[in-house]
Design an enzyme around this catalytic site. Structure first.
Site, PDB file in Angstrom:
ATOM      1  N   CYS A   1       2.279   4.777  15.943  1.00  8.00           N
ATOM      2  CA  CYS A   1       1.839   4.492  17.307  1.00  8.00           C
ATOM      3  C   CYS A   1       3.022   4.496  18.275  1.00  8.00           C
ATOM      4  CB  CYS A   1       1.044   3.188  17.336  1.00  8.00           C
ATOM      5  SG  CYS A   1       0.133   2.956  18.873  1.00  8.00           S
TER       6      CYS A   1
ATOM      7  N   HIS B   1      -3.034   3.464  12.882  1.00  2.00           N
ATOM      8  CA  HIS B   1      -2.311   2.316  12.320  1.00  2.00           C
ATOM      9  C   HIS B   1      -2.641   2.103  10.849  1.00  2.00           C
ATOM     10  CE1 HIS B   1      -0.555   0.436  15.951  1.00  2.00           C
ATOM     11  NE2 HIS B   1      -1.577   0.999  16.577  1.00  2.00           N
TER      12      HIS B   1
ATOM     13  N   GLU C   1      -1.126   0.223   8.811  1.00  2.00           N
ATOM     14  CA  GLU C   1      -0.908  -1.188   8.443  1.00  2.00           C
ATOM     15  C   GLU C   1      -2.114  -2.064   8.814  1.00  2.00           C
ATOM     16  OE1 GLU C   1       0.175   0.161  11.096  1.00  2.00           O
ATOM     17  OE2 GLU C   1       0.276  -1.260  12.745  1.00  2.00           O
TER      18      GLU C   1
END
Lengths: 227, 82
Positions: free
Chosen positions: A86, A200, A202
């Site tokens: 990002c 993302h 994560e």
């Protein structure tokens, strides 16, 4: 394996990224943006967030932060694997370590949605992913529309640098699966040991959060460094 | 007639500009001897109007009513016939 995670003023996905890396059995090494060295990091992640408040352009100021000189050097001299997520992707583009740029979403809106995306080409060093695999991960950004200069797109495909494209569940890439106006639905780009993506991973570490595909992606990126 | 209108909007001197300050700090780190970096906006458009005076008046109203916030910002206008 030690994974350096750079924290810029305004990074806000750093803690999630540290947690994700540690879940995968690697050791996270937080690195402050004023550092001049990467210590003994064997890999590096630039996490998401809003470094420097997105002032001037997203990632533009962080791209000139003191630590970035060491990052550039480690990529050029040691082929250090670097992953930008990002805002980290935006920073790598602004520094010129990845081609292209991220412009404001065509809708004018901040997009915070779950998206499907297809592995179009497997970046160097990633294991356990293959061309055509479909992942489901969230995006959350206002400046996420990937753009290149005229004439730059075809070489990116020819050189297998376009590794990730927004798609449908079946891996088909078309206009309806483009969340924010990225050219050719591009969600991620790689160049040598440098990989950047807007979604993302994560935030997609467990199926009960909506998807564990981020776990799969980061495990592939960590390669033998994960357990 | 079509006019090109350019409205430059800047923050008033007394208004804190964190974006300008951060940008200035980075430029300084890059080795440039800069001071007092301020970030503004430029809004450029083509405008249909009868004559130069009307074009200028329209531009002024656009700046006053929307493009600039008179509490925080100042503006200047450049109008040119196309």
């Amino acid at each position: 394996m030690k994974v350096g995670i750079i924290i810029f003023p305004g990074s806000n996905c750093d803690v999630d990224t540290i947690e994700a890396v540690e879940q995968l059995g690697a050791q996270a090494l937080p690195l402050w943006y004023t550092e001049k060295s990467l210590k003994d990091a064997e890999r590096l992640i630039l996490p998401g967030g809003f470094s420097y408040g997105d002032y001037l352009r997203s990632g533009a100021l962080a791209a000139q932060a003191p630590i970035m000189e060491a990052v550039e050097k480690a990529i050029a001299e040691d082929e250090l694997p670097v992953l930008g997520i990002c805002n980290g992707f935006q920073i790598l583009c602004e520094r010129g370590l990845l081609p292209g740029a991220l412009r404001p979403n065509s809708s004018g809106e901040f997009r915070c949605t779950w998206e499907y995306m297809r592995i179009t080409s497997v970046p160097r060093g990633l294991s356990g992913l293959k061309e055509g695999d479909v992942l489901r991960m969230p995006i959350a950004h206002h400046e996420g529309a990937y753009a290149v200069n005229p004439g730059q797109l075809q070489p990116l495909f020819e050189n297998h640098q376009v590794f990730l494209q927004y798609s449908d569940e079946m891996g088909s890439v078309h206009a309806l699966t483009n969340p924010q106006g990225s050219v050719a639905n591009i969600a991620g780009i790689c160049q040598g040991p440098v990989v950047g993506l807007m979604p993302h991973p994560e935030r997609a570490m467990q199926s009960y959060f909506g998807s564990a595909d981020g776990h799969r992606f980061l495990r592939a990126w960590l390669g033998e460094g994960s357990q | 007639m079509i006019f090109e209108v350019i409205v430059n909007v800047s923050l008033k001197e007394a208004v804190l500009d964190p974006a300008g300050q951060s940008t200035g700090k980075i430029l300084h780190n890059m080795g440039f001897g800069v001071e007092n970096v301020r970030i503004g906006k430029q809004i450029k458009m083509n405008l249909n109007a009868e004559n130069m005076n009307e074009a200028k008046e329209n531009a002024r109203q656009m700046a006053e009513k929307l493009l600039a916030n008179p509490v925080l910002e100042t503006y200047d206008i450049v109008v040119k016939e196309l």
